[in-house]
Design a protein around this motif. Structure first.
Motif, PDB file in Angstrom:
ATOM      1  N   SER A 134      18.814 -17.483  -2.850  1.00 35.19           N
ATOM      2  CA  SER A 134      18.144 -17.661  -1.556  1.00 35.19           C
ATOM      3  C   SER A 134      17.938 -16.311  -0.874  1.00 35.19           C
ATOM      4  O   SER A 134      18.856 -15.490  -0.856  1.00 35.19           O
ATOM      5  CB  SER A 134      18.985 -18.554  -0.642  1.00 35.19           C
ATOM      6  N   ARG A 135      16.776 -16.133  -0.286  1.00 31.13           N
ATOM      7  CA  ARG A 135      16.480 -14.871   0.403  1.00 31.13           C
ATOM      8  C   ARG A 135      17.365 -14.690   1.633  1.00 31.13           C
ATOM      9  O   ARG A 135      17.581 -15.643   2.378  1.00 31.13           O
ATOM     10  CB  ARG A 135      15.005 -14.868   0.839  1.00 31.13           C
ATOM     11  N   GLN A 166      17.926 -22.566   1.101  1.00 27.65           N
ATOM     12  CA  GLN A 166      16.639 -22.172   0.529  1.00 27.65           C
ATOM     13  C   GLN A 166      15.572 -21.985   1.604  1.00 27.65           C
ATOM     14  O   GLN A 166      14.626 -21.224   1.402  1.00 27.65           O
ATOM     15  CB  GLN A 166      16.220 -23.182  -0.540  1.00 27.65           C
ATOM     16  N   TYR A 215      16.333 -20.835   4.609  1.00 24.05           N
ATOM     17  CA  TYR A 215      16.751 -19.671   5.394  1.00 24.05           C
ATOM     18  C   TYR A 215      16.130 -18.432   4.776  1.00 24.05           C
ATOM     19  O   TYR A 215      16.082 -18.279   3.568  1.00 24.05           O
ATOM     20  CB  TYR A 215      18.274 -19.557   5.350  1.00 24.05           C
ATOM     21  N   SER A 216      15.637 -17.546   5.600  1.00 30.35           N
ATOM     22  CA  SER A 216      15.065 -16.341   4.983  1.00 30.35           C
ATOM     23  C   SER A 216      15.588 -15.091   5.676  1.00 30.35           C
ATOM     24  O   SER A 216      14.982 -14.047   5.626  1.00 30.35           O
ATOM     25  CB  SER A 216      13.545 -16.400   5.028  1.00 30.35           C
ATOM     26  N   HIS A 260      15.805 -14.500   8.771  1.00 28.50           N
ATOM     27  CA  HIS A 260      15.108 -14.120  10.006  1.00 28.50           C
ATOM     28  C   HIS A 260      16.045 -14.200  11.186  1.00 28.50           C
ATOM     29  O   HIS A 260      17.004 -14.935  11.180  1.00 28.50           O
ATOM     30  CB  HIS A 260      13.914 -15.025  10.250  1.00 28.50           C
TER      31      HIS A 260
END
Ligand SMILES: *Cc1c(COP(=O)(O)O)cnc(C)c1O
Length: 336
Positions: free
Chosen positions: A271-272, A331, A333-334, A336
């Motif tokens: 995940s990023r 997944q 969540y990035s 941010h």
């Protein structure tokens, strides 16, 4: 039920007793345990003593109390115990051994495997000299932050303790997680220690209770300390019944928590903005220092997922469906 939809990854202490456990508690035969007359407490103590290969066992209110009973039984005022800086008994129990027992800790750093370096332990054992506190006890933890100690390490630690005449205690709050992950009977771990404290209230799912196991003399002393510490309960069979139920139904299933933890670790790794600190060995995983944890906590909260610090803990009340929700959140969540 309030909070029933929350996915609580803060700890395996948050598990609630299931219907079967509550039924066992309701039906428990009880007596006055301070007089040794509670049949269910006696059964639990006998059962765990046998399972761990020890002579005796005593039920305590909590793991903190059970560890403290052990420390007070092994050590006297002016004695010293060697322990991890991050160990529960040293760091998370209010300094009870020092406050209530006059027992001086000699805290050393755990290595990345959750071990105390044995050469360092040896060099910290004090010679018989009136300048020093008397080295008396070596205390290990298994699992330590979810890490499993190897049988080889525990065997070498035990030999070292014996060589210097030290007693040897294990904070085995999650010793069943260790045993299940190694596919060995728990007594293979317990054989290396004079006493082991085991929590029923973590992944095993009981609402409260820990059990201290050891030789008959240590447990007799611990029982006396328990009374003094306010831990002599009366109809404690209601608690013991939950413990027996947990031991019967919830030990082998710990492997489900371990499997889910590994699955979550894999999802996080892909995940990023997320990263694990290291591969989990049992039911706990830790996020890397690079993860913006405040940001993540807020994001998780918006999806009714609770975490504590960088630690995520899998347990009986997180099933595959709940895990899917967590993985989906990871997944999305990035960072941010
Ligand atoms: C939870 C825990 C204990 C005991 O905690 P209580 O909350 O007092 O039952 C002891 N050692 C470790 C490693 C623990 O995780």
């Amino acid at each position: 039920m309030q909070g029933a939809t929350l996915i609580d990854l803060r700890s395996d202490t948050v598990t609630r007793p299931c219907a079967g456990m509550r039924e066992a508690m309701a039906k428990a035969k009880v007596g006055d345990d301070v007089h040794g007359e509670d049949p269910t407490v006696n059964e639990l103590e006998r059962y765990l003593a046998d399972l761990t290969g020890k002579e005796a066992a005593v039920l305590a209110c909590s793991g903190t109390q059970s560890n403290l009973m052990a420390l007070l039984s092994h050590c006297q005022r002016g004695h010293e115990y060697i322990v991890g800086q991050a160990a529960h008994t040293y760091l998370h129990e209010g300094g009870g051994a020092a406050v209530l027992g006059g027992i001086q800790p000699c805290p050393l750093l755990f290595n990345e495997r959750g071990e105390l370096d044995l050469a360092e332990v040896e060099s910290n054992i004090k010679p018989d000299d009136s300048h020093f506190a008397i080295s008396r006890l070596l205390c290990l933890e298994n699992t330590q932050s979810g890490k499993v100690l190897s049988l080889d390490y525990m065997s070498r630690a035990s030999k070292l303790a014996m060589q210097y005449g030290l007693r040897h205690h294990l904070d085995g709050a999650r010793v069943f997680n260790a045993a299940v992950s190694q596919s060995i009977p728990v007594k293979e771990i317990c054989q290396f220690f004079d006493s082991v404290s085991i929590c029923l209230s973590k992944g095993l799912g009981a609402p409260m209770g820990s059990v201290l196991v050891g030789d008959a003399e240590t447990i007799r002393a611990a029982r006396r300390w328990r009374k003094m510490l306010g831990g002599g309960l009366r109809q404690a069979g209601i608690i013991a019944a939950a413990g027996l139920y947990a031991l019967e139904h919830n030990v082998q299933r710990l492997e489900d928590d371990h499997r889910r933890c590994a699955r979550l670790a894999a999802a996080i790794s892909s995940s990023r903005g997320l990263e694990i600190a290291e591969s989990p060995e049992t039911n706990m995983l830790f996020l890397s220092e690079r993860v913006d944890i405040d940001n993540l906590r807020t994001f998780f909260k918006s999806r009714d997922i609770l975490v504590l610090g960088r630690r995520l803990v899998l347990h009986r009340d997180i099933d595959d469906r709940a895990l899917d929700v967590v993985i989906d959140a990871c997944q999305s969540y990035s960072g941010h």
